[in-house]
Write an enzyme that holds these catalytic residues in place. Structure first.
Site, PDB file in Angstrom:
ATOM      1  N   LYS A  22       0.841  -1.212   0.000  1.00 39.76           N
ATOM      2  CA  LYS A  22       0.000   0.000   0.000  1.00 39.76           C
ATOM      3  C   LYS A  22       0.871   1.255   0.000  1.00 39.76           C
ATOM      4  CE  LYS A  22      -1.978   1.806   3.982  1.00 39.76           C
ATOM      5  NZ  LYS A  22      -1.700   3.239   4.051  1.00 39.76           N
ATOM      6  N   ASP A 305       4.441   0.771  12.092  1.00 31.92           N
ATOM      7  CA  ASP A 305       3.246   0.108  11.554  1.00 31.92           C
ATOM      8  C   ASP A 305       3.137  -1.349  12.009  1.00 31.92           C
ATOM      9  OD1 ASP A 305       2.562   2.419  10.298  1.00 31.92           O
ATOM     10  OD2 ASP A 305       3.028   1.753   8.269  1.00 31.92           O
TER      11      ASP A 305
HETATM   12  C1  UD1 Z   1       4.250   6.919   6.366  1.00 32.53           C
HETATM   13  C2  UD1 Z   1       3.341   5.726   6.196  1.00 32.53           C
HETATM   14  C3  UD1 Z   1       2.812   5.264   7.542  1.00 32.53           C
HETATM   15  C4  UD1 Z   1       3.960   5.023   8.505  1.00 32.53           C
HETATM   16  C5  UD1 Z   1       4.895   6.221   8.582  1.00 32.53           C
HETATM   17  C6  UD1 Z   1       6.145   5.971   9.408  1.00 32.53           C
HETATM   18  C7  UD1 Z   1       2.383   6.076   3.994  1.00 32.53           C
HETATM   19  C8  UD1 Z   1       1.162   6.377   3.179  1.00 32.53           C
HETATM   20  N1  UD1 Z   1       2.244   6.098   5.320  1.00 32.53           N
HETATM   21  O1  UD1 Z   1       3.452   7.972   6.914  1.00 32.53           O
HETATM   22  O2  UD1 Z   1       2.077   4.057   7.334  1.00 32.53           O
HETATM   23  O3  UD1 Z   1       3.430   4.784   9.794  1.00 32.53           O
HETATM   24  O4  UD1 Z   1       5.323   6.591   7.252  1.00 32.53           O
HETATM   25  O5  UD1 Z   1       6.841   4.888   8.912  1.00 32.53           O
HETATM   26  O6  UD1 Z   1       3.447   5.795   3.457  1.00 32.53           O
HETATM   27  N2  UD1 Z   1       6.444  14.709  10.606  1.00 32.53           N
HETATM   28  C9  UD1 Z   1       6.575  16.044  10.870  1.00 32.53           C
HETATM   29  N3  UD1 Z   1       6.378  16.929   9.840  1.00 32.53           N
HETATM   30  C10 UD1 Z   1       6.045  16.534   8.589  1.00 32.53           C
HETATM   31  C11 UD1 Z   1       5.917  15.146   8.329  1.00 32.53           C
HETATM   32  C12 UD1 Z   1       6.127  14.273   9.361  1.00 32.53           C
HETATM   33  O7  UD1 Z   1       6.859  16.440  11.996  1.00 32.53           O
HETATM   34  O8  UD1 Z   1       5.889  17.386   7.695  1.00 32.53           O
HETATM   35  C13 UD1 Z   1       6.660  13.721  11.695  1.00 32.53           C
HETATM   36  C14 UD1 Z   1       5.407  12.890  11.982  1.00 32.53           C
HETATM   37  O9  UD1 Z   1       4.533  13.550  12.869  1.00 32.53           O
HETATM   38  C15 UD1 Z   1       5.999  11.628  12.577  1.00 32.53           C
HETATM   39  C16 UD1 Z   1       7.333  11.481  11.823  1.00 32.53           C
HETATM   40  O10 UD1 Z   1       7.613  12.755  11.266  1.00 32.53           O
HETATM   41  O11 UD1 Z   1       6.276  11.804  13.943  1.00 32.53           O
HETATM   42  C17 UD1 Z   1       7.311  10.435  10.731  1.00 32.53           C
HETATM   43  O12 UD1 Z   1       6.208  10.650   9.889  1.00 32.53           O
HETATM   44  P1  UD1 Z   1       6.272  10.319   8.328  1.00 32.53           P
HETATM   45  O13 UD1 Z   1       7.469   9.481   8.057  1.00 32.53           O
HETATM   46  O14 UD1 Z   1       6.111  11.581   7.566  1.00 32.53           O
HETATM   47  O15 UD1 Z   1       4.965   9.449   8.140  1.00 32.53           O
HETATM   48  P2  UD1 Z   1       3.984   9.467   6.909  1.00 32.53           P
HETATM   49  O16 UD1 Z   1       4.729   9.718   5.649  1.00 32.53           O
HETATM   50  O17 UD1 Z   1       2.800  10.316   7.230  1.00 32.53           O
END
Ligand code: UD1
Length: 417
Positions: A22, A305
């Site tokens: 996914k 996850d």
């Molecule tokens: C992706 C996955 C999700 C998984 C996560 C971590 C997809 C569709 N989803 O989510 O299933 O749980 O990676 O492996 O691929 N953060 C910030 N600012 C931002 C973006 C993120 O502070 O602009 C923080 C988030 O709050 C979190 C951390 O960074 O604490 C990691 O998040 P991120 O790797 O971005 O997760 P997703 O891409 O949303």
């Protein structure tokens, strides 16, 4: 809304072919928009989030066809049309269309992204990355827009690794003039899959899988055929279920290395693990011991996850297991539901202490998010009596035919819409 009904206690035996990932197919589908070309994707799982993403592409005038697990996207006629917010807000990954639209049209607009409620999920790193490449960002309560008639390469540094922000940066950088260097990039295998797909589209990219990724631009191709990588979290879910229930299960079409941290934990719990080139076989007598401390970390650490499903496999394991969730603050909400089955869990902020109990008892529970819902299934399979899980279309967002797969392995489980 769907209902899962399970009667626990059966051991699991057999082989399972794991679905396409996914979290790889969603960014790849956004990437299909970056240039006008005909993309044929193999191994595309039938999931709500995927169907939703295909509807977004159709709104943008792409032609989409699905034939089983093969999807074709013709993005040559694409235009920047408004996309109904209800399509965008259903899933977190819709924010990737901001990078993809800006790359293709020089501008883009997305609704504030939705997805699982795992605590605050900011997008500041996504926006900063697009700004570094020359994007002008406008944020309202409901939308995020980016304008960049001419994207230019630059140095993007992420202070913390973000999977989505790294992917958005990659998508936009493909259309930028000059080289882009991303440091502090997330290293998850799904980013490697996006890199491979973008390369097949004609992009010059290196470094995905390390913390430094370089993008030197793109010479667009007219046609791309690509097979999506296997879903390591779906693989981890089946392995955790087999470990907890006991039995002998082989997951096929996986990359064993992507599952290393999970299989290491299951091995330390007393399971037998045998890996082949693209298979993992797990044997378990169902009597597990605690793996000690599990702390979630960005890849190659233990995946957030997979935390809920491993936690579920530890509920009856002898001893105390400490789960430290370092990625998302709201990612222990399944523990409250698991306690309804008789689990002994103490939660303090981002830490859950699980003390193994001899027996779990079926109960009525509610899936709070996708992976937390899968954890309820794993626990229900090891509980005495019936477990009924109310699922507001959360588990089906990420698992293709999970009921059928578990039934084929011998579990007593049904799902009805
Ligand atoms: C992706 C996955 C999700 C998984 C996560 C971590 C997809 C569709 N989803 O989510 O299933 O749980 O990676 O492996 O691929 N953060 C910030 N600012 C931002 C973006 C993120 O502070 O602009 C923080 C988030 O709050 C979190 C951390 O960074 O604490 C990691 O998040 P991120 O790797 O971005 O997760 P997703 O891409 O949303």
């Amino acid at each position: 809304m769907g209902i899962w009904k399970l009667h626990g206690g059966d051991r699991l035996y057999g082989e399972v072919t794991i679905q396409g990932a996914k979290n790889a197919v969603l960014p790849i589908l956004s990437a299909a928009l970056v240039t006008g070309c005909v993309t044929t994707l193999e191994n595309v799982p039938r999931l709500r989030d995927v169907e939703n993403t295909l509807r977004i592409l159709e709104c943008l005038d792409c032609r989409v066809e699905r034939d089983g697990n093969r999807v074709t996207v013709d993005s040559r006629p694409a235009r920047l049309n408004p996309v109904p917010p209800e399509l965008m807000t259903r899933m977190r990954s819709s924010v990737l269309f901001l990078g993809a639209m800006t790359a293709r049209f020089g501008a883009g607009c997305v609704s504030m992204p939705g997805g699982c409620m795992l605590g605050p999920r900011p997008v500041d790193l996504h926006l900063r990355a697009l700004e570094t490449l020359g994007g002008e960002i406008t944020v309202t309560d409901e939308t995020i827009a980016c304008r960049a008639p001419r994207l230019r390469g630059g140095h993007i540094h992420f202070p913390t690794p973000s999977v989505g922000a790294t992917e958005n940066a990659l998508l936009a950088a493909c259309a930028a003039a000059g080289e882009t260097v991303i440091t502090g990039a997330a290293r998850e295998p799904e980013i490697g899959d996006l890199q491979n797909f973008l390369r097949a589209m004609g992009a010059e990219i290196t470094g995905a899988g390390t913390d430094t990724v370089r993008i030197r631009g793109m010479t667009p191709r007219e046609e791309v055929t690509y097979s999506v990588m296997p879903d390591r979290i779906a693989g981890a879910t089946i392995l955790c279920a087999a470990a907890a229930c006991g039995g002998d299960v082989t997951v096929r079409q996986v990359v064993p290395e992507h599952l290393d941290t999970v299989t290491d934990a299951l091995f330390s719990m007393g399971c037998g693990i045998q890996t082949g080139r693209n298979t993992v076989r797990l044997t378990s007598d169902g009597c597990l011991r605690s793996p000690g401390v599990i702390e979630t970390r960005p890849y190659p650490g233990f995946p957030t996850d997979a935390q809920p499903v491993l936690l579920a496999a530890c509920l009856k394991a002898e001893g105390v297991t400490e789960f430290r969730e370092t990625i998302f603050s709201g990612r222990l909400r399944h523990t409250r539901e698991l306690m309804k089955l008789g689990a002994d869990i103490r939660v303090d902020d981002r830490t859950a202490l699980v003390t193994g109990v001899p027996v779990l008892t079926g109960a009525a529970v509610t899936a709070m998010d996708l992976r937390g819902g899968a954890a309820l299934i794993v626990a229900g399979l090891t509980a005495e009596g019936e477990t009924e899980i109310v699922d507001r279309d959360l588990i089906t967002r990420g698992y293709e035919h999970l009921d059928r797969i578990l039934r084929a392995l011998g579990a007593d489980i049904t799902y009805s819409d």
